[in-house]
Structure formats: structure tokens, C-alpha cells
Design a protein around this motif. Sequence first.
Motif, PDB file in Angstrom:
ATOM      1  N   GLU A  19       0.837  -1.196   0.000  1.00 33.86           N
ATOM      2  CA  GLU A  19       0.000   0.000   0.000  1.00 33.86           C
ATOM      3  C   GLU A  19       0.870   1.243   0.000  1.00 33.86           C
ATOM      4  N   GLY A  20       0.452   2.243  -0.765  1.00 31.83           N
ATOM      5  CA  GLY A  20       1.098   3.549  -0.777  1.00 31.83           C
ATOM      6  C   GLY A  20       0.071   4.634  -0.534  1.00 31.83           C
ATOM      7  N   LEU A  21       0.478   5.672   0.207  1.00 28.29           N
ATOM      8  CA  LEU A  21      -0.466   6.712   0.603  1.00 28.29           C
ATOM      9  C   LEU A  21       0.207   8.077   0.520  1.00 28.29           C
ATOM     10  N   TYR A  22      -0.540   9.047  -0.001  1.00 23.47           N
ATOM     11  CA  TYR A  22      -0.086  10.433  -0.068  1.00 23.47           C
ATOM     12  C   TYR A  22      -1.066  11.298   0.703  1.00 23.47           C
ATOM     13  N   GLU A  23      -0.539  12.178   1.563  1.00 25.49           N
ATOM     14  CA  GLU A  23      -1.360  13.107   2.337  1.00 25.49           C
ATOM     15  C   GLU A  23      -0.837  14.526   2.163  1.00 25.49           C
ATOM     16  N   ARG A  24      -1.784  15.462   2.057  1.00 26.95           N
ATOM     17  CA  ARG A  24      -1.431  16.874   2.002  1.00 26.95           C
ATOM     18  C   ARG A  24      -2.405  17.660   2.865  1.00 26.95           C
ATOM     19  N   ASP A  25      -1.850  18.496   3.744  1.00 29.39           N
ATOM     20  CA  ASP A  25      -2.659  19.334   4.615  1.00 29.39           C
ATOM     21  C   ASP A  25      -2.860  20.710   4.002  1.00 29.39           C
ATOM     22  N   PHE A  26      -4.063  21.234   4.148  1.00 27.83           N
ATOM     23  CA  PHE A  26      -4.400  22.590   3.745  1.00 27.83           C
ATOM     24  C   PHE A  26      -4.844  23.369   4.974  1.00 27.83           C
ATOM     25  N   ASP A  27      -5.025  24.661   4.824  1.00 25.17           N
ATOM     26  CA  ASP A  27      -5.439  25.479   5.961  1.00 25.17           C
ATOM     27  C   ASP A  27      -6.769  25.011   6.534  1.00 25.17           C
ATOM     28  N   LYS A  28      -7.657  24.562   5.674  1.00 21.48           N
ATOM     29  CA  LYS A  28      -8.997  24.177   6.116  1.00 21.48           C
ATOM     30  C   LYS A  28      -9.347  22.741   5.736  1.00 21.48           C
ATOM     31  N   GLY A  29      -8.346  21.875   5.572  1.00 20.23           N
ATOM     32  CA  GLY A  29      -8.686  20.512   5.213  1.00 20.23           C
ATOM     33  C   GLY A  29      -7.471  19.649   4.961  1.00 20.23           C
ATOM     34  N   ARG A  30      -7.736  18.431   4.512  1.00 16.69           N
ATOM     35  CA  ARG A  30      -6.684  17.459   4.213  1.00 16.69           C
ATOM     36  C   ARG A  30      -7.112  16.586   3.043  1.00 16.69           C
ATOM     37  N   LEU A  31      -6.166  16.333   2.131  1.00 15.96           N
ATOM     38  CA  LEU A  31      -6.391  15.449   0.993  1.00 15.96           C
ATOM     39  C   LEU A  31      -5.604  14.164   1.199  1.00 15.96           C
ATOM     40  N   THR A  32      -6.272  13.034   0.992  1.00 13.31           N
ATOM     41  CA  THR A  32      -5.645  11.719   1.114  1.00 13.31           C
ATOM     42  C   THR A  32      -5.867  10.949  -0.177  1.00 13.31           C
ATOM     43  N   MET A  33      -4.782  10.351  -0.709  1.00 16.12           N
ATOM     44  CA  MET A  33      -4.870   9.507  -1.906  1.00 16.12           C
ATOM     45  C   MET A  33      -4.029   8.269  -1.662  1.00 16.12           C
ATOM     46  N   GLY A  34      -4.558   7.096  -2.021  1.00 16.06           N
ATOM     47  CA  GLY A  34      -3.812   5.877  -1.784  1.00 16.06           C
ATOM     48  C   GLY A  34      -4.186   4.772  -2.743  1.00 16.06           C
ATOM     49  N   ILE A  35      -3.307   3.770  -2.814  1.00 21.21           N
ATOM     50  CA  ILE A  35      -3.565   2.572  -3.608  1.00 21.21           C
ATOM     51  C   ILE A  35      -3.068   1.374  -2.825  1.00 21.21           C
ATOM     52  N   LYS A  36      -3.861   0.308  -2.819  1.00 24.07           N
ATOM     53  CA  LYS A  36      -3.539  -0.901  -2.072  1.00 24.07           C
ATOM     54  C   LYS A  36      -3.768  -2.119  -2.959  1.00 24.07           C
ATOM     55  N   HIS A  37      -2.800  -3.047  -2.944  1.00 22.72           N
ATOM     56  CA  HIS A  37      -2.931  -4.264  -3.743  1.00 22.72           C
ATOM     57  C   HIS A  37      -2.663  -5.476  -2.855  1.00 22.72           C
ATOM     58  N   THR A  38      -3.526  -6.488  -2.962  1.00 23.67           N
ATOM     59  CA  THR A  38      -3.389  -7.736  -2.219  1.00 23.67           C
ATOM     60  C   THR A  38      -3.327  -8.895  -3.199  1.00 23.67           C
ATOM     61  N   GLN A  39      -2.322  -9.744  -3.051  1.00 22.76           N
ATOM     62  CA  GLN A  39      -2.150 -10.913  -3.919  1.00 22.76           C
ATOM     63  C   GLN A  39      -1.985 -12.136  -3.028  1.00 22.76           C
ATOM     64  N   SER A  40      -2.745 -13.194  -3.289  1.00 21.96           N
ATOM     65  CA  SER A  40      -2.651 -14.392  -2.456  1.00 21.96           C
ATOM     66  C   SER A  40      -2.830 -15.643  -3.299  1.00 21.96           C
ATOM     67  N   THR A  41      -2.229 -16.724  -2.804  1.00 26.65           N
ATOM     68  CA  THR A  41      -2.423 -18.042  -3.414  1.00 26.65           C
ATOM     69  C   THR A  41      -2.669 -19.032  -2.287  1.00 26.65           C
ATOM     70  N   THR A  42      -3.663 -19.891  -2.460  1.00 22.64           N
ATOM     71  CA  THR A  42      -4.088 -20.815  -1.413  1.00 22.64           C
ATOM     72  C   THR A  42      -4.210 -22.215  -1.989  1.00 22.64           C
ATOM     73  N   GLU A  43      -3.664 -23.192  -1.262  1.00 22.20           N
ATOM     74  CA  GLU A  43      -3.796 -24.599  -1.648  1.00 22.20           C
ATOM     75  C   GLU A  43      -4.262 -25.390  -0.435  1.00 22.20           C
ATOM     76  N   ASN A  44      -5.420 -26.042  -0.564  1.00 17.51           N
ATOM     77  CA  ASN A  44      -5.981 -26.850   0.505  1.00 17.51           C
ATOM     78  C   ASN A  44      -6.213 -28.271   0.009  1.00 17.51           C
ATOM     79  N   THR A  45      -5.797 -29.224   0.825  1.00  8.21           N
ATOM     80  CA  THR A  45      -5.975 -30.639   0.501  1.00  8.21           C
ATOM     81  C   THR A  45      -6.902 -31.260   1.536  1.00  8.21           C
ATOM     82  N   TYR A  46      -8.047 -31.783   1.060  1.00  5.31           N
ATOM     83  CA  TYR A  46      -9.039 -32.414   1.923  1.00  5.31           C
ATOM     84  C   TYR A  46      -8.967 -33.924   1.714  1.00  5.31           C
ATOM     85  N   SER A  47      -8.911 -34.665   2.822  1.00  9.16           N
ATOM     86  CA  SER A  47      -8.863 -36.121   2.738  1.00  9.16           C
ATOM     87  C   SER A  47      -9.717 -36.705   3.847  1.00  9.16           C
TER      88      SER A  47
END
Length: 771
Positions: free
Chosen positions: A417-445
Motif C-alpha cells: 500500500e502507498g499513501l499520499y497526504e497533504r494538509d491545507f489550511d482548512k482541510g486534508r487530501l488523502t490519496m492511496g492505492i492498495k494491492h493484495t495478492q494471495s495463493t491458497t492450496e488446501n488438501t481435503y482427505s
Amino acid sequence: MKYKALQVLIFSLLSVQLCAQNYQIKGEIISDKNEVVPFANVTLKLQDSTFVTGVCTDTKGNFRISKVKSNNYILLVSCIGFETFKTEFEGISANINLGKIVLKDQQIALDDVTVTATNIIDKPNSKIVFPNPKQKESSTNGLNLLQSVMLPGVKVNPLMNSISLIDDGEIQLRINGVQVSEKEVIALLPDDIQHIEYIDNPGLRYGNSRAVINYKTKRYQTGGGISVDLMQSPHVMFSEDQISARLNVNKSEFKFNYSLSLRDFYEFWRKNDEKFLFENGDLLERIEDGKPGRYTNQIHNLSFTYNYQEPDKYFFNLNLKYVGNLEPHSDYSSQLLRSDNSSYKVNIKDYKDTRSYFPSVDLYYLRHLNNKERLMFNMVGSYIGTDLTGVYSEETHESSNIIERNVEGEKYSLIGEGLYERDFDKGRLTMGIKHTQSTTENTYSGSNSFTTDLDRSDTYFYTEFSGNKNKLNYSFGLGVNRSWLKQNNAEGYETYNIRPRFNVNYKFTDHFFGRVTGKMDNYSPDLSKLSDVEQAIDLLQIERGNPNLDPYQQYQADLYLEYHKGLFTGIAKSQYILANDPIMETTLREQNKFIRTYDNQKQWTKYNHELTVRVGMLWKVLQLSGTGGLNRYISEGKSYLYTYNNFYYRAEMMLAYKSWLLLFNANNSYNHFWGESVIGGENMHMMMVMKNHKRYSIGLGIINPFVDNYKRTNENRNQYASNKREAYLNESSKMVIMKFTWNFNFGRNYSRENKRLNNADNDAGIMNVTK
């Protein structure tokens, strides 16, 4: 004459220029205990009390007022719990640096008794709570202190060392912005906690979290600390023990934490009433009469943290963590009876052994671009290993039927995840991007054999702006989410969704404010429900996954009203939630078997109305809080429609006298209704008395002292296969707990950055079948 006219003209121009000159006023607000005072209100007025402008101090107690024209002014600094500071300026003609402004503690007189004020600052999406000296004195760690401030909607269980929400929603715990568990909160010394930030309306960056609790602590440059917290029962195998250590060396900090949770109960059983309607019209009614069984659980939690910071430049944090959860015994024994045949008796054994292992690595970096802009990066890698062995049997003198269940699961995930923040006199701007990658292997017996491979990714981009104007505070945000899944190399799904959010907060008076919030969220299917797997529950029932499930959207609107004056606080809340095409259960009949599976159903709706009243500290020793609410659920599937109402309450009391502390809380069941099932909550009450002495404390508590057994009730109302199940754990009734805490701390304050991004993956993705 011309010369004099020229003089007048030049003087006039200079006067206009001088009057048009803008100046600034800045300073730092501290308490009379030399601690910074964040979020104090700084107001600038003309001499006739006409309002000019106002700001709040930042987290370091600093403030700056810009664009001040030459004039005569009054400057006021106010903060709940402190006396108001006042100073005057005449004919400002240069920038002014006030340096350190000291605020004195405020006292409130009540019936001839002096009581320290409740220090709560209401922000647009959160509360800033400053625990008073009595609350700190009567607490032994960060968890006890949280209970003493009685945040609305938050449940603190000092005997189980747990923090949760009344509605069981997701809650994040943080210390100085870094996400932690209850174990790290227990290691906090009350005197080291400056304030607690309670974000009860989290923004887009917090995902689906319902609330965030962030402890802001004092900071150290040298020294360290050690904390020991032991909790045992003299008559039951129950313990919650941990040891923590911290060392500060210049700009570096090292932290270590180990905790061990043990349970070994022998009064563990269930009762089950079942009805089955077969395709030919036959009705079968069965009663499962439970016998005492065994439940054993061990949880080992080990973490190491290192951080390094260069003030106002950058901050780096490394966290290594390992959690081992061993549950070798979850053993039910019972006798199965039939309502139509008194001679029918079948012995049931339903045993399960579950072990999971969860190591993770968390890297975080913050960079200050300037005093208004920041960049943050977070990377988390984790592994979840799961081994499950289960046996279900139905036996008579003539026959024996056995179902074996074995699952071996592995999941690897990476979150960035990456995030950018900027403060103003009367507010705040937030921008971000998040990526999740997963691999799962289950064996049932066992009785059935399957192998599943699931690859999944989620990408989330979000932006949000928050601002204020006079008594109005607002925020607007938009997120875009992409979800992708593939199972066993077959086609899965790829979806795109938007997640808008808004928040409007208006302060009607100094004591009364209201807030309206709306948002739309996207929910992906659990990996266990997506698995193309089926496992037998018993001889009549089978649980089956559905690889054709799709993500669904949920809409939510909240109204929040709060009145606070002196020692009294009243809060009223209303909530509306609508889920379209939610993933809910369905039951099918196939060849005299009942298949429990999942599908995207039509609609699910929840209405919630809640009222909280809190009073304290009365006579400087007593604090009371009570919450009552009503839930109404409407669950509409493709073949069913249900309505369900649930009334719930929670009451808390804290009595603190000198070094003694008495705690009591009680709550009934906060029940949920989803699909065709009632998911029952806990009906519990507990009390505890503690004696504090400087660095250590001792305590004695009891869980459910007024009932003979503890149970949770779940109910399925399906037209073909209904059941009502009561799970009992008798050791949780009248269980006595002894508690010992020892804290040692040394060091000097230093400035440490806050970690602002927090990610984790806790979904193992296995189908865990139980009756």
C-alpha cells in the motif's frame, strides 16, 4: 502646497500598505505537567469580541494563525479539562511567536465535592479522550484504562483481556498509529498514555473496519521498560500470561512481546434439536442430548519490533510476528434420540483437532516531503499453515458409522500500500492505492478427498478530502476496487466496483452536535465458501462450497447525535444497512441428504437504534454507563423471507477509591440474523476488584457469578432442515480469576513518528465443518 500634498499622498499610501500587511501568530500549548496539549481550540477575536478566525493545535501542541492584519486582538486558548488562557494584542505590526503557553487543569464543583472534568474532545469522525488522574491511578495497563473511560459501543473484558465492539464489528487497535493486538495494549503503562483517539467513523483508508482505537503515548530517547501481566484461575485451567520489554537507544526503539493463552475445560457440551423434512414428505425429529466433553486451546503470540526515526524527515518500522494457535481438543459427546421412537438411542462423538501457524513480516516507511505533505509505504508478507483432523461417529450396539475429516492448508499473501497526504489550511487530501495478492492450496482427505488451488488479487484506489467551515465539518471520498479470482485453473470472476463515502458533522452548540454518514462497500466471498469442496457434517447433512459466488455491495447510512455537559453524556444512534445480492446460506435436498451451501441471495436489511447514557466521575469515585438498543433484520433469499428483532443492553460501573478499583459490567445477547440463521451473542456479567501499588497490582474477579452455566444459542430456520443448538461451557460460570501485574519503566521523552498504514491477512480459506 504641492509639496505638502505630495507628503499627504505618500503618507496615505504607506498607511494603506501597512494596514494591508499580513502577519502570523504561532505558539506551543502545554499543560502544567509539561505535556503537549493536542487539539486545543485557539480563537482570535477583535477587542469587541467579534470572531476573526480559529485553529486547533496539532498532535505536538503547535498552532499557527496566518494572514492576521494589523489591529487590536484577543487570543483565547481552550481545551476541555483545562482553564481557558487569554491574552491581548494592541496594534500588531510584526509576526508574533508566543512560545510555550501553559494551560492549568480545570476543576468542577459538584455538591461541595471537587471533581476533575471529563476530558473529551469531539472531532468530526472521532473522539480524543484524555484520561483523568483518577482513571490513570486506578488502572494497571492500557486495557484497564480503556475500560475506565467507557467509550460508547466498545466492550472491554479485563478477565479475558479482550477489546471488541457491541455489534462484533471489526475493530483496529493502534499505538502511536501502529496497528497492534490486545497484547501490546496490555503492555502499556497508564502514566505513559497521553490520550486515546477513538475513531468511530473510519474513512476509506481503513477498509471495512467499524472503529479504530489509537493510543497516543509519551516518547522516549533512552531507557526502556518491562511489563508482566499474569492471570490464572485457582480451580480451572485458565490463564492469560504475557511479558513485554522495550529498549530505546537514541533514534532506535526495540520492542519484544510474548504471550501465552491456555484453556483446558471438561464441562464442554451441546444440545441440539433438529427437524428434517424429506422429499417424500416424511418428518424426522431428533434431539442431541450432550454429555461433558473436553476443550483445550493454546495460543502463542510472539512479536519483535524495531523502528528508527529522524524527526520531521522519515520513519522506518519493522515488525516480525508469529502466532501459533493449537486446539487439540474440541470434543463433543452426546446421545441422539428420536421423538417418534423412545427406544432409539445413538451415541455420537464429534472430535476435532485444529492447529494453525501464522508468521508475518511487516515493513513500513514514512517520508515527510515538507511540513504539509507526506508519503507512506507499507508491505506485509504472511503465511498461514493449517492442519485439521476431525472424526464424527454415530454408534449403536449393532452398527457404527464414521466420518473422517482431514485438511491441510497453505496460504501465501503479499499486501502493498502507498499513501499520499497533504494538509491545507482548512482541510486534508488523502490519496492511496492498495494491492493484495494471495495463493491458497488446501488438501481435503478422509471420507472425501479434494484439492483446491485459489489465486486471488484485489486492487483498491481511493481518495478522500476532509474540511471544515465554521461549525460544519465534512469529508467526501471515492474508492475504486478491482477483484479477481481463479480456482483450479478454471475461469473465476473479475469485477470492478466503486466505494463512495460522505460525512457531514455540524456543531449546534458547545454541548450538542450531530453527524450524518453514508457509504457503499464491496464484499468478496470468503475463500472457504468459494472452494469447490463438500464435506459431511453428519449422516444426513453435507456442507458444500460454491465456486460461482460473486462479490456483492452493501449500502449504509448512519445518524449520530451527542449531548455532553459536565459529567453527563447522552448519545443517540440510528443505522440503516442494505446488502444487495448478499452471500447467504441455502439448503438443498438431494437423495435424502440435506446440502448446506451458499448463494447470492436477494437482499438483507438491518435497522439499528441505540441510546447510551454515561455519568461520571461522580464524587470523584464513581462512573456509570448504560447502553440499550434494538436490532431489526429482514433477510430475503430466493426461497425464503424472515424478519427478526433483538433487544440488547450493556451496563458498566467503575468505583475507584484511593488505590482500590471495583469494576462491574453486564450485557445480554447481541444477536445477528443472516440468511436463515440466528447467531447468538454472549449473555455475560462479571466483576473485579483490584489493589494498585505503584508498579504492581493484584486483583480478584469472577465471571458470571449469578448463573450456573454459560451458553450460546444458534438457530437455523430452514423449511427443510431446521435446528436449535445450545453450546455450553460450565467452567465459564462462577469462574474465579486471580490477576497480578508488574510494570517497570525508565527513560526520557522523545519524538517518534506514527505509523499510518496497517495491513494483515487472516483468512486461512479452509472449510471448517462442525455440527
